[in-house]
Design a protein around this motif. Structure first.
Motif, PDB file in Angstrom:
ATOM      1  N   SER A  30       0.812  -1.219   0.000  1.00 41.88           N
ATOM      2  CA  SER A  30       0.000   0.000   0.000  1.00 41.88           C
ATOM      3  C   SER A  30       0.845   1.269   0.000  1.00 41.88           C
ATOM      4  N   ASP A  31       2.126   1.161   0.331  1.00 39.79           N
ATOM      5  CA  ASP A  31       3.019   2.325   0.316  1.00 39.79           C
ATOM      6  C   ASP A  31       3.624   2.577  -1.064  1.00 39.79           C
ATOM      7  N   ASN A  32       3.478   1.611  -1.957  1.00 36.81           N
ATOM      8  CA  ASN A  32       4.135   1.692  -3.259  1.00 36.81           C
ATOM      9  C   ASN A  32       3.273   2.381  -4.289  1.00 36.81           C
ATOM     10  N   ASP A  33       3.915   3.125  -5.194  1.00 34.34           N
ATOM     11  CA  ASP A  33       3.280   3.444  -6.463  1.00 34.34           C
ATOM     12  C   ASP A  33       3.445   2.224  -7.356  1.00 34.34           C
ATOM     13  N   MET A  34       2.452   1.971  -8.193  1.00 35.80           N
ATOM     14  CA  MET A  34       2.505   0.829  -9.107  1.00 35.80           C
ATOM     15  C   MET A  34       2.229   1.310 -10.523  1.00 35.80           C
ATOM     16  N   GLY A  35       2.712   0.538 -11.488  1.00 35.09           N
ATOM     17  CA  GLY A  35       2.486   0.958 -12.859  1.00 35.09           C
ATOM     18  C   GLY A  35       2.636  -0.182 -13.842  1.00 35.09           C
ATOM     19  N   TRP A  36       2.185   0.091 -15.053  1.00 36.52           N
ATOM     20  CA  TRP A  36       2.369  -0.816 -16.187  1.00 36.52           C
ATOM     21  C   TRP A  36       3.094  -0.068 -17.297  1.00 36.52           C
ATOM     22  N   TYR A  37       4.066  -0.747 -17.856  1.00 35.23           N
ATOM     23  CA  TYR A  37       4.822  -0.226 -18.989  1.00 35.23           C
ATOM     24  C   TYR A  37       4.815  -1.298 -20.074  1.00 35.23           C
ATOM     25  N   ARG A  38       5.162  -0.892 -21.289  1.00 35.22           N
ATOM     26  CA  ARG A  38       5.232  -1.878 -22.369  1.00 35.22           C
ATOM     27  C   ARG A  38       6.415  -1.576 -23.280  1.00 35.22           C
ATOM     28  N   GLN A  39       6.836  -2.618 -23.977  1.00 32.75           N
ATOM     29  CA  GLN A  39       7.999  -2.490 -24.850  1.00 32.75           C
ATOM     30  C   GLN A  39       7.849  -3.413 -26.046  1.00 32.75           C
ATOM     31  N   THR A  40       8.216  -2.868 -27.217  1.00 33.91           N
ATOM     32  CA  THR A  40       8.271  -3.657 -28.441  1.00 33.91           C
ATOM     33  C   THR A  40       9.720  -3.693 -28.907  1.00 33.91           C
ATOM     34  N   PRO A  41      10.072  -4.695 -29.733  1.00 32.38           N
ATOM     35  CA  PRO A  41      11.472  -4.836 -30.163  1.00 32.38           C
ATOM     36  C   PRO A  41      11.998  -3.570 -30.825  1.00 32.38           C
ATOM     37  N   GLY A  42      13.170  -3.151 -30.409  1.00 30.89           N
ATOM     38  CA  GLY A  42      13.815  -1.994 -30.999  1.00 30.89           C
ATOM     39  C   GLY A  42      13.341  -0.661 -30.468  1.00 30.89           C
ATOM     40  N   LYS A  43      12.410  -0.682 -29.534  1.00 28.79           N
ATOM     41  CA  LYS A  43      11.888   0.569 -28.980  1.00 28.79           C
ATOM     42  C   LYS A  43      12.119   0.607 -27.481  1.00 28.79           C
ATOM     43  N   GLU A  44      12.104   1.827 -26.938  1.00 28.89           N
ATOM     44  CA  GLU A  44      12.256   1.984 -25.496  1.00 28.89           C
ATOM     45  C   GLU A  44      10.962   1.586 -24.781  1.00 28.89           C
ATOM     46  N   ARG A  45      11.147   1.190 -23.543  1.00 24.40           N
ATOM     47  CA  ARG A  45       9.986   0.881 -22.716  1.00 24.40           C
ATOM     48  C   ARG A  45       9.194   2.170 -22.488  1.00 24.40           C
ATOM     49  N   GLU A  46       7.876   2.074 -22.613  1.00 23.40           N
ATOM     50  CA  GLU A  46       7.038   3.260 -22.457  1.00 23.40           C
ATOM     51  C   GLU A  46       5.979   3.064 -21.394  1.00 23.40           C
ATOM     52  N   LEU A  47       5.628   4.176 -20.768  1.00 26.24           N
ATOM     53  CA  LEU A  47       4.596   4.162 -19.738  1.00 26.24           C
ATOM     54  C   LEU A  47       3.243   3.870 -20.358  1.00 26.24           C
ATOM     55  N   VAL A  48       2.483   3.007 -19.701  1.00 29.78           N
ATOM     56  CA  VAL A  48       1.098   2.756 -20.087  1.00 29.78           C
ATOM     57  C   VAL A  48       0.158   3.415 -19.081  1.00 29.78           C
TER      58      VAL A  48
END
Length: 123
Positions: A30-48
């Motif tokens: 409960s103290d943590n921020d949580m998130g989802w990110y995604r990545q495709t080949p050859g690209k940087e990981r991006e925030l979802v």
């Protein structure tokens, strides 16, 4: 040590839905921020999408209105409900946990990542 385990990925047709889950352990969830990110080949990981320890949410413009992030602090779970999926949503999706040394001040940030789960949107 914080551990994150994603589940729920798979193959879905365009316009379909999937729900990703991330189970967290090793910290006071409960103290943590949580998130989802995604990545495709050859690209940087991006925030979802992200959700703070206070419940505030943030979304990438490309998923607003289609994706919903939520958390269940009692079960140490964070979810990503994905509706109206498009082929461009195809990626490996990663769960992220931001653990603060001082959660009330949101300082002393350390990031942790899951192993990722593949989402493929294709007919």
């Amino acid at each position: 040590q914080v551990q994150l385990v994603e589940s729920g990925g798979g193959l879905v047709q365009p316009g379909g839905s999937l729900r990703l889950s991330c189970a967290a352990s090793g910290s006071i969830f409960s103290d943590n921020d949580m998130g989802w990110y995604r990545q495709t080949p050859g690209k940087e990981r991006e925030l979802v999408a992200t959700i703070t320890n206070g419940g505030s949410t943030n979304y990438a413009d490309s998923v607003k209105g289609r994706f919903t992030i939520s958390r269940d602090n009692a079960k140490n779970l964070v979810y990503l409900q994905m509706n109206s999926l498009k082929p461009k949503d195809t990626a490996v999706y990663y769960c992220n946990a931001v653990v603060f040394i001082r959660p009330s001040k949101r300082v002393g940030r350390r990031d942790y990542w899951g192993q990722g789960t593949q989402v493929t949107v294709s007919s």
